[in-house]
Design a protein around this motif. Structure first.
Motif, short mmCIF file in Angstrom:
data_model
loop_
_atom_site.label_atom_id
_atom_site.label_comp_id
_atom_site.label_asym_id
_atom_site.label_seq_id
_atom_site.Cartn_x
_atom_site.Cartn_y
_atom_site.Cartn_z
N LEU A 63 0.84 -1.18 0.00
CA LEU A 63 0.00 0.00 0.00
C LEU A 63 0.88 1.24 0.00
CD1 LEU A 63 -2.84 -0.88 2.51
CD2 LEU A 63 -3.01 -0.66 0.06
N THR A 64 0.71 2.10 -0.99
CA THR A 64 1.48 3.33 -1.07
C THR A 64 0.82 4.40 -0.21
OG1 THR A 64 0.25 3.97 -3.05
CG2 THR A 64 2.33 2.78 -3.36
N SER A 65 1.51 5.51 -0.07
CA SER A 65 0.99 6.57 0.81
C SER A 65 -0.26 7.22 0.24
CB SER A 65 2.08 7.62 1.03
OG SER A 65 2.50 8.15 -0.21
N ASN A 66 -0.46 7.14 -1.06
CA ASN A 66 -1.63 7.78 -1.68
C ASN A 66 -2.60 6.75 -2.24
OD1 ASN A 66 0.07 6.88 -3.63
ND2 ASN A 66 -0.17 8.64 -4.99
N ASN A 67 -2.72 5.61 -1.57
CA ASN A 67 -3.60 4.57 -2.08
C ASN A 67 -5.06 4.93 -1.84
OD1 ASN A 67 -4.63 3.05 0.54
ND2 ASN A 67 -2.47 3.53 0.85
N ASN A 68 -5.93 4.32 -2.64
CA ASN A 68 -7.36 4.65 -2.58
C ASN A 68 -8.00 4.24 -1.27
OD1 ASN A 68 -7.86 5.90 -5.14
ND2 ASN A 68 -7.51 3.91 -6.11
N ALA A 69 -7.54 3.15 -0.65
CA ALA A 69 -8.14 2.70 0.61
C ALA A 69 -8.03 3.79 1.68
CB ALA A 69 -7.48 1.41 1.08
N GLU A 70 -6.83 4.33 1.87
CA GLU A 70 -6.64 5.38 2.88
C GLU A 70 -7.34 6.66 2.46
OE1 GLU A 70 -2.80 5.74 4.95
OE2 GLU A 70 -2.10 4.21 3.56
N ARG A 71 -7.30 6.98 1.17
CA ARG A 71 -7.94 8.21 0.70
C ARG A 71 -9.44 8.18 0.98
NH1 ARG A 71 -10.56 9.74 -3.91
NH2 ARG A 71 -10.22 7.71 -4.91
N ILE A 72 -10.09 7.07 0.63
CA ILE A 72 -11.53 6.95 0.86
C ILE A 72 -11.84 6.93 2.36
CG2 ILE A 72 -13.50 5.38 0.59
CD1 ILE A 72 -12.34 4.64 -2.16
N PHE A 73 -11.00 6.22 3.12
CA PHE A 73 -11.19 6.15 4.56
C PHE A 73 -11.14 7.55 5.18
CE2 PHE A 73 -9.48 5.78 8.87
CZ PHE A 73 -10.35 4.86 9.43
N ASN A 74 -10.18 8.34 4.75
CA ASN A 74 -10.03 9.69 5.32
C ASN A 74 -11.17 10.62 4.90
OD1 ASN A 74 -7.62 9.05 6.65
ND2 ASN A 74 -6.39 9.49 4.84
N MET A 75 -11.83 10.34 3.77
CA MET A 75 -12.94 11.19 3.31
C MET A 75 -14.27 10.80 3.96
SD MET A 75 -12.35 11.94 -0.74
CE MET A 75 -12.70 10.25 -1.20
N MET A 76 -14.32 9.64 4.60
CA MET A 76 -15.60 9.17 5.15
C MET A 76 -16.07 10.09 6.28
SD MET A 76 -14.88 5.05 5.25
CE MET A 76 -16.48 4.67 6.02
N PRO A 77 -17.30 10.58 6.21
CA PRO A 77 -17.81 11.44 7.28
C PRO A 77 -18.04 10.66 8.57
CG PRO A 77 -19.55 10.96 5.69
CD PRO A 77 -18.29 10.41 5.12
N GLU A 78 -18.28 9.38 8.44
CA GLU A 78 -18.53 8.53 9.60
C GLU A 78 -17.79 7.21 9.39
OE1 GLU A 78 -22.26 6.22 11.81
OE2 GLU A 78 -22.58 7.44 10.00
N ARG A 79 -17.14 6.72 10.47
CA ARG A 79 -16.42 5.45 10.40
C ARG A 79 -16.84 4.59 11.57
NH1 ARG A 79 -11.63 9.18 10.62
NH2 ARG A 79 -11.41 10.03 8.50
N ASN A 80 -16.99 3.31 11.31
CA ASN A 80 -17.27 2.38 12.39
C ASN A 80 -16.17 1.32 12.46
OD1 ASN A 80 -17.80 0.75 10.19
ND2 ASN A 80 -20.00 0.61 10.54
#
Length: 562
Positions: A143-160
């Protein structure tokens, strides 16, 4: 052959004859599988040419799979379709389009997307019907520093918890171990608790983020305590992760393995696993008294169950059961139940893995000679299992012999395997005879790194350079170790951890000029240890006036640069 008096020669000719008899069968089996795979690939890639249905009645499994996207508008339905078809890039693009259009995406659906990305990375998975042959090792994706998983995770308004779990498991799967633990800390800071899947992933990653065996085990114990505090019940997979992690803990792992197994039994986990074993034992007892042919109607069912059992063997950590299965394969034609060379490799890989984990090294080496390479051609992970077994039983003196096998099998281009072998040889000093064999082995490895015409060239890392240099210094091959310093410079690596070791070696030969040169080299690398080295050389060596002046000038230039 009967005229041969030498039994070793007779056995060699017998094995040589068997090789040429069996080899075409393996090639034929691989050709059959390649043909089926290629046919499936063309049917599913170009379905429009295979729409006419000749079968009566209709046979759905013979028709092309629906792999093309049917929903084209920007909607949650389109995102769901792309996730179900495992179209990673298309799913990410649709998610971004939904956000740009101002359409909120539900938490559950976003978690589904995170699960998909964490499993496959940012690339679409390889098609199961693609015509390429199965390889021994799949290329891992980090996983690179700009991968989609982290990007989407950081944009989520709510996380569980599921959001964090998907990201953590993806980070562990793709080698971002430290990030996984940081994300777990973030989960706790947000007043959430982990689930069994999160802890299983972190336990498997624990050996990767600690150096010493005791530190690795302490981290595993800490994770298990946190499971208890958060009231998360461990499963069979939890203990399997613990046992696999213990294999990376040297002799400490063997000491702690049996208490872990006893804890499994206390929680009733071993009982449930044993229940699965007993079901399959009924099948094995049927096999033990008969042989099967391709026409046997029950052959396919039993074959599937045996493969299932073999896949569970590693999880059960039951070497006695593995021995029983192996003995049954020698009855009549039961060996045919292993299937083609691919499934044979799975079986022998699991069997050899259990041997390395559970048996004494003498037993492991006995099976190693019996299985390899006539029955089992191990991949690089199999050779790493063997190296760990040598480490556990303190038989590192055999590494040079194993290195010859690694080269013969073509695994000398596997960076992780080569660097692990070097680190084991460099970890501690051995008796002079063993240390010299280590040095010869290290120089052989060095020659591979310097070859530029290899199909998969090895690249120098700080670890490989340091390990080879340490091995040469321990063998008192100072001149050859000295030459390694030039490679540090060429590879833009820093040898700071080796400077004191070099100085001790130079001191043993009482070579004052070489000691001064060592300080100069340290200064050229701008190492923080340079003043300390300079002070030691001035105190511990009988220097000439010219050498003292050289050090004084070097000290002055170093002070000016600071």
């Amino acid at each position: 052959m009967d005229d041969l008096r030498d039994p070793t020669e007779r056995a060699y000719i017998q094995n040589y004859s068997i090789y040429f008899c069996v080899r075409p069968q393996k090639l034929y089996s691989l050709a059959q599988e390649s043909g089926r795979t290629a046919a499936k690939y063309f049917i599913n890639t170009y379905p429009k040419y295979f729409q006419k249905d000749f079968a009566n009645p209709h046979i759905p499994c013979l028709m092309p799979e629906t792999l093309e996207l049917q929903v084209n508008e920007v909607s949650e339905a389109a995102l769901i379709e792309r996730i179900q078809l495992r179209k990673v890039k298309a799913a990410v693009d649709m998610y971004d389009q939904l956000l740009q259009a101002g359409t909120p995406v539900s938490l559950d659906l976003t978690n589904d997307l995170l699960d998909l990305i964490s499993l496959y990375g940012d690339c679409d998975p390889a098609r199961g019907d693609a015509p390429e042959q199965r390889t021994e090792e799949m290329v891992s994706l980090t996983l690179t520093s700009n991968n989609n998983a982290e990007r989407i995770f950081n944009m989520m308004p709510e996380r569980n918890r599921r959001s964090y779990g998907a990201l953590i498991r993806g980070m562990v799967k793709h080698g971002a171990y430290s990030k996984a633990f940081n994300t777990y800390t973030d989960l706790l800071n947000n007043r959430l608790t982990g689930d069994v899947h999160i802890f299983n992933a972190l336990i498997s990653a624990a050996p990767e983020v600690r150096e010493k065996y005791v530190e690795k085990w302490d981290l595993i114990v800490d994770l298990l305590k946190q499971m208890a505090e958060q009231k998360v019940k461990p499963t069979l997979l939890t203990f399997n992760a613990v046992l696999k992690a213990l294999r990376r803990c040297g002799s400490l792992g063997r000491t702690q393995a049996f208490p872990v197994i006893n804890e499994m039994k206390a929680l009733g986990i071993a009982t449930s696993a044993q229940g699965h074993t007993e079901i399959l034992q009924d099948v094995l007892s049927e096999i033990s008294g008969k042989s099967f042919t391709a026409q046997d109607p029950d052959d396919g069912i039993i074959k599937t169950q045996i493969h299932t059992f073999l896949l569970f063997t590693d999880s059960l950590c039951d070497i006695e059961q593995a021995y029983r299965v192996h003995s049954l394969l020698g009855v009549g034609e039961n060996w045919k139940l292993l299937g083609d060379s691919y499934y044979q490799s799975i079986y022998y890989g699991r069997f050899f893995n259990l041997l390395c984990m559970m048996e004494h090294i003498d037993v492991v080496l006995k099976w190693y000679k019996e299985l390899i390479p006539s029955l089992y051609y191990p991949n690089s992970q199999g050779m790493r299992d063997l190296l760990q077994a040598l480490d556990t039983d303190n038989r590192l003196d055999l590494i040079p012999q194993i290195w010859k096998d690694i080269k013969r099998m073509g695994h000398d281009n596997k960076t992780e395997l080569v660097e692990e072998m070097l680190s084991l040889m460099a970890r501690e000093n051995q008796i002079p005879e063993v240390q010299q064999s280590f040095a010869d082995c290290a120089l052989d490895v060095k020659a591979l790194y310097t070859q530029t015409d290899r199909r998969v060239p090895l690249s120098w890392s700080a670890g490989s350079l340091s390990s080879i240099t340490s091995i040469l210094l321990a063998a008192e091959r100072t001149q050859q170790a000295w030459e390694m310093l030039k490679l540090f410079k060429l590879a833009n690596r820093v040898p700071e951890s080796l400077m004191n070791q070099f100085l001790e070696s130079v001191k043993a030969s009482n070579n004052a000029q070489q000691a001064v040169e060592l300080v100069q080299i340290s200064a050229s690398f701008c190492l923080s240890i340079t003043p300390n080295l300079m002070e030691r050389v001035q105190q511990e060596f009988d220097l000439t006036e010219e050498q003292r002046n050289t050090l004084s000038d070097l000290e002055s230039s170093t002070a000016m640069s600071d």
